[in-house]
Design an enzyme around this catalytic site. Structure first.
Site, PDB file in Angstrom:
ATOM      1  N   GLY A 304       0.833  -1.197   0.000  1.00 56.39           N
ATOM      2  CA  GLY A 304       0.000   0.000   0.000  1.00 56.39           C
ATOM      3  C   GLY A 304       0.865   1.243   0.000  1.00 56.39           C
ATOM      4  CD  GLU A 305       4.315   2.611   2.673  1.00 54.05           C
ATOM      5  OE1 GLU A 305       5.543   2.735   2.459  1.00 54.05           O
ATOM      6  OE2 GLU A 305       3.838   2.389   3.812  1.00 54.05           O
TER       7      GLU A 305
END
Length: 343
Positions: A304-305
């Site tokens: 993610g991120e």
């Protein structure tokens, strides 16, 4: 339009979308046709250069000011025990982003992208969607607007990313609501829950779908009732990029769930987006198929991120460098037309 709901502005923005600049795209395609290579030999790099030019509305395209915008939120559905980590981790990771210690910070440096992280009322998680709407209309609309405002007018490509313990459960619920199926069809391990944990997530998703069955024909309502603050903000950012003629690289499962809201409301809403990668989260590949997107990369990532999309900035940079820097047959003094591929 008479504004009767805070979300009506969002609906209006979805209905009235700028289209690709055909003239700029045609100029890019014409240049590609005379570069010193067999036609099609650079594969999707050629398509990316034309796509970038068309959505930026200029030729040649540029990638001098990439922007990475991360949004963080907490989720009331975590009360159901759907995550391997406590919600305090969301704020701790935001601090890590701000200190420059996360993976996404390193990728932002490598590709010379501006970076920001926006924490969205982390001390007050959304409501548990098995018990009621995750957000009020006003809160959801405010989050969409927050995402919109974080997109820089001068960016030439955008990566959005997220941080939020429990948000793969939320993303799976959104995917099921938008494209059908049940919790078992979409739930995955997320940050690393066991098979028993995945089954728990599936049951929670099914409870949410049953609780909100009466609004599942309305993508905007689905966002409000089953989504999260960071997901609404990413939907707003992706939509803002469309209106500002900024191409977007989509990250993993959670980002694509935010994008899917736009797609279901208007099937052309993601024409300015490329899927950067396909993640290891099982539902992501299925979600990309529903969005009719082919990923640029497949590296088994599931962080993610915005990390997978940030990595794909290198692919886009390569596409533009070859498009703008290569010589044409005439410039290089090479006789004849471009031969077909593989010759």
């Amino acid at each position: 339009m008479v504004i009767s709901s805070p979300l009506d502005i969002f609906r209006r923005q979805l209905a009235d979308l700028p289209k690709i600049d055909v003239t700029a795209a045609s100029k890019a395609a014409a240049r590609d046709a005379v570069l010193t290579k067999p036609a099609g030999a650079l594969g999707r790099l050629e398509e990316i250069a034309v796509w970038m030019s068309g959505w930026q509305g200029r030729h040649p395209p540029t990638i001098d000011r990439p922007q990475i915008a991360i949004f963080a939120g907490n989720h009331g559905v975590c009360d159901q025990g759907v995550s391997a980590f406590p919600q305090e981790v969301t704020a701790q990771m935001v601090a890590n982003f701000n200190a420059g210690g996360a993976a996404i910070n390193q990728l932002a440096k490598v590709f010379e992208a501006t970076f920001s992280v926006t924490a969205l009322d982390l001390d007050h998680p959304t409501e548990d969607f098995t018990r009621g709407p995750a957000m009020s209309e006003a809160d959801c609309a405010a989050m969409v607007q927050t995402g919109w405002e974080k997109v820089g007018d001068d960016a030439d490509i955008l990566v959005v990313g997220e941080m939020g313990i429990g948000n793969t459960t939320v993303a799976a619920a959104l995917a099921a609501a938008l494209f059908g199926g049940n919790g078992a069809d979409w739930a995955g391990p997320g940050t690393g829950v066991s098979q028993q944990g995945v089954e728990k997530k599936a049951a929670v998703i099914d409870a949410g779908l049953a609780r909100h069955a009466d609004i599942l024909d309305d993508p905007v309502k689905i966002l409000q009732h089953l989504g999260g603050r960071e997901i609404a903000a990413m939907s707003g950012a992706i939509l803002a990029a469309r209106h500002k003629r900024i191409p977007v690289l989509l990250d993993g499962f959670v980002v694509c769930a935010a994008a899917a809201i736009l797609y279901k409301a208007n099937p052309s809403a993601l024409d300015h987006c490329l899927a950067a990668h396909v993640s290891a989260e099982p539902g992501h590949r299925n979600l990309l198929q529903n969005l009719q997107k082919d990923a640029l990369l497949s590296l088994g990532m599931r962080l993610g991120e915005g990390s997978g999309a940030a990595l794909a900035l290198g692919v886009v940079k390569g596409a533009i460098a070859t498009h703008t820097g290569m010589a044409s047959f005439a410039d290089a003094g090479v006789s004849g037309e471009a031969p077909p591929p593989d010759h």
